[in-house]
Motif scaffolding. Sequence first.
Motif, PDB file in Angstrom:
ATOM      1  N   UNK A 172       0.843  -1.192   0.000  1.00 19.88           N
ATOM      2  CA  UNK A 172       0.000   0.000   0.000  1.00 19.88           C
ATOM      3  C   UNK A 172       0.879   1.242   0.000  1.00 19.88           C
ATOM      4  N   UNK A 173       0.313   2.368  -0.481  1.00 20.09           N
ATOM      5  CA  UNK A 173       1.020   3.650  -0.446  1.00 20.09           C
ATOM      6  C   UNK A 173       0.858   4.340   0.903  1.00 20.09           C
ATOM      7  N   UNK A 174      -0.271   4.104   1.563  1.00 22.03           N
ATOM      8  CA  UNK A 174      -0.531   4.668   2.885  1.00 22.03           C
ATOM      9  C   UNK A 174      -1.420   3.692   3.642  1.00 22.03           C
ATOM     10  N   UNK A 175      -1.546   3.917   4.955  1.00 27.30           N
ATOM     11  CA  UNK A 175      -2.211   2.922   5.788  1.00 27.30           C
ATOM     12  C   UNK A 175      -2.826   3.625   6.994  1.00 27.30           C
ATOM     13  N   UNK A 176      -4.123   3.420   7.205  1.00 29.66           N
ATOM     14  CA  UNK A 176      -4.778   3.943   8.392  1.00 29.66           C
ATOM     15  C   UNK A 176      -4.582   2.948   9.532  1.00 29.66           C
ATOM     16  N   UNK A 177      -3.656   3.256  10.431  1.00 32.15           N
ATOM     17  CA  UNK A 177      -3.355   2.372  11.549  1.00 32.15           C
ATOM     18  C   UNK A 177      -4.352   2.626  12.670  1.00 32.15           C
ATOM     19  N   UNK A 178      -5.090   1.593  13.041  1.00 34.19           N
ATOM     20  CA  UNK A 178      -6.068   1.693  14.123  1.00 34.19           C
ATOM     21  C   UNK A 178      -5.499   0.960  15.333  1.00 34.19           C
ATOM     22  N   UNK A 179      -5.070   1.728  16.312  1.00 34.16           N
ATOM     23  CA  UNK A 179      -4.483   1.148  17.519  1.00 34.16           C
ATOM     24  C   UNK A 179      -5.621   0.597  18.378  1.00 34.16           C
ATOM     25  N   UNK A 189     -11.003   0.613  20.682  1.00 32.78           N
ATOM     26  CA  UNK A 189     -10.254   1.377  19.693  1.00 32.78           C
ATOM     27  C   UNK A 189      -9.636   2.572  20.402  1.00 32.78           C
ATOM     28  N   UNK A 190      -8.332   2.578  20.497  1.00 33.79           N
ATOM     29  CA  UNK A 190      -7.635   3.570  21.299  1.00 33.79           C
ATOM     30  C   UNK A 190      -7.297   4.811  20.494  1.00 33.79           C
ATOM     31  N   UNK A 191      -6.780   4.630  19.266  1.00 37.04           N
ATOM     32  CA  UNK A 191      -6.312   5.777  18.495  1.00 37.04           C
ATOM     33  C   UNK A 191      -6.179   5.364  17.034  1.00 37.04           C
ATOM     34  N   UNK A 192      -6.165   6.349  16.151  1.00 38.88           N
ATOM     35  CA  UNK A 192      -5.913   6.106  14.732  1.00 38.88           C
ATOM     36  C   UNK A 192      -4.888   7.111  14.230  1.00 38.88           C
ATOM     37  N   UNK A 205       2.311  -3.676   4.396  1.00 36.03           N
ATOM     38  CA  UNK A 205       1.606  -3.399   5.650  1.00 36.03           C
ATOM     39  C   UNK A 205       0.846  -4.640   6.110  1.00 36.03           C
ATOM     40  N   UNK A 206       0.674  -4.740   7.438  1.00 34.36           N
ATOM     41  CA  UNK A 206      -0.122  -5.800   8.050  1.00 34.36           C
ATOM     42  C   UNK A 206      -0.818  -5.211   9.274  1.00 34.36           C
ATOM     43  N   UNK A 207      -2.117  -5.470   9.469  1.00 33.15           N
ATOM     44  CA  UNK A 207      -2.997  -6.297   8.628  1.00 33.15           C
ATOM     45  C   UNK A 207      -3.596  -5.498   7.479  1.00 33.15           C
ATOM     46  N   UNK A 208      -4.137  -6.195   6.491  1.00 33.01           N
ATOM     47  CA  UNK A 208      -4.716  -5.500   5.348  1.00 33.01           C
ATOM     48  C   UNK A 208      -6.032  -4.819   5.689  1.00 33.01           C
ATOM     49  N   UNK A 209      -6.696  -5.243   6.767  1.00 31.25           N
ATOM     50  CA  UNK A 209      -7.982  -4.643   7.130  1.00 31.25           C
ATOM     51  C   UNK A 209      -7.816  -3.244   7.699  1.00 31.25           C
ATOM     52  N   UNK A 210      -6.664  -2.987   8.354  1.00 31.10           N
ATOM     53  CA  UNK A 210      -6.436  -1.688   8.975  1.00 31.10           C
ATOM     54  C   UNK A 210      -7.063  -1.545  10.343  1.00 31.10           C
ATOM     55  N   UNK A 211      -7.824  -2.530  10.814  1.00 28.01           N
ATOM     56  CA  UNK A 211      -8.518  -2.402  12.095  1.00 28.01           C
ATOM     57  C   UNK A 211      -7.902  -3.303  13.158  1.00 28.01           C
ATOM     58  N   UNK A 247       3.615  -1.617  16.055  1.00 25.97           N
ATOM     59  CA  UNK A 247       3.100  -1.523  17.421  1.00 25.97           C
ATOM     60  C   UNK A 247       2.355  -2.814  17.723  1.00 25.97           C
ATOM     61  N   UNK A 248       2.881  -3.612  18.663  1.00 26.86           N
ATOM     62  CA  UNK A 248       2.268  -4.883  19.055  1.00 26.86           C
ATOM     63  C   UNK A 248       2.336  -5.023  20.576  1.00 26.86           C
ATOM     64  N   UNK A 249       1.664  -6.033  21.093  1.00 30.59           N
ATOM     65  CA  UNK A 249       1.754  -6.318  22.523  1.00 30.59           C
ATOM     66  C   UNK A 249       3.186  -6.746  22.840  1.00 30.59           C
TER      67      UNK A 249
END
Length: 457
Positions: A172-179, A189-192, A205-211, A247-249
């Motif tokens: 992907x060129x960009x990615x909406x990361x949903x923390x 859902x903490x932050x985006x 990027x992973x995951x492809x869903x973005x959520x 960002x992971x556990x």
Amino acid sequence: SSTIDSSAELTNIATKYVDGYYTTTYEVMLPDVDSLRVAFTFSGTAFTYFNLDEISVVALPNTYVSGTVTDAGTGAGVDSVAIDVNGNTVYTDAAGDYALYGYTAGNFDLMYSKDGYNDAGFYVEVAEGDSIEQDMALAPEVLTDYSTGFEAGDDQGWSMVVYGGGDFAVVADSFMAVYTYADDDTMYYVDTSWVYSPDSSAMLVYPDSGYGYENDAWTYWVADSAIDISEYSGGSYLYLSIDANYATEDGYDVFIVGLVGDDGISYWNSELTGESNGWETVTYDFTWVADYGVQTATPFIAFGSDYGWVDGWGGAFDNLEVFGNPFYLAPPEDLMAESYGSSIPLSWGGPAAAGSVSHTAYRANLQDIENIPWSTYVDDNGNTVENRRGQRNFEQLEIDQTFTGPSSRDLVSYNIFKREWPFGDWGLLSNTNDNTYLDDAVTDGDYVEYYVTAVYD
């Protein structure tokens, strides 16, 4: 006889504006004719006077050495290589060609050097009137065996879900990361935030869903191109570098970056876990892999989450490279310099003949993750149960690797390079057989920088 005496055939050797007594010497390559006429052209005002005295034409010894310097990896000509012979230096042209002429017949040490390549040298014997062709293939200090920026036309590899209901890794060129943060009962859902490639282009990027990623999931990305690493053993080195943002556990959900061998087994050094807080470049030492009998290897990126909580958004990766040098030649050690105002004495140690290094690494068939057991513990009732918090029980390797200097290459001399600190251009200062050198071409108050390279035959 054939004589150049037509003005149309005259060659302008030099133009000099003179005021007073002047002595000069010009060195030129003569055309292949029987005889030549030396001509002088004067121009000036009505009050200009000329007086020529002691004009002589002296033939230099017709000793001629020429050749082409190429890249040992690509075979292409290498420009701007410094060729030093008896303290005199010439440089290769854009095609990698060079020529040395007019030297007194005898024995020469030809020293070849350029930043980014291993230095090399040849010993040649030249009789007067000889014409010798001496080519040289320089080995780069770093050879890039694989690289991808995940752009169109680059190797974008392929992705698969190995275990669980996880997502794929995608380009992907960009990615909406949903923390996200999730315990056993609820997902929060903490932050985006938007994640962009470090060079504003494509990334993996992973995951492809973005959520947010899922619990108890394994996803595996592997490149399409395999690399021949059979030469990377003993006295060579091999590295993998990648730009990562994740960002992971922390300590439980991990990204693994490594090489999968031709036997299907994945090899890696350490895991990426927790938060990088933006892009970082990570470099792994894989010098040891070839010593495990791996002949070809392919880059991979895997993600694994345990049975516990989700805490993060996943990861993004860019600019993956595998590089090294199977022609590695040990450099000098411990360069020292002291300032005495108008001179700077330098000293250094010789290349290490041998050494050792220790690695902690892991290996497993990550594409068969379901059959890799979890670690176990004994509960309060005395039962042995699986510990599904954290990662599975991967095989750990404790590697003590030894290396020795190349037995087929002998140390010839050292090249000393110097520049004005901090932005001057590097230039060859001297070539020497000693481990010391006195630089007396400095002025008190100057700031200079040095480095020394070893020249092998």
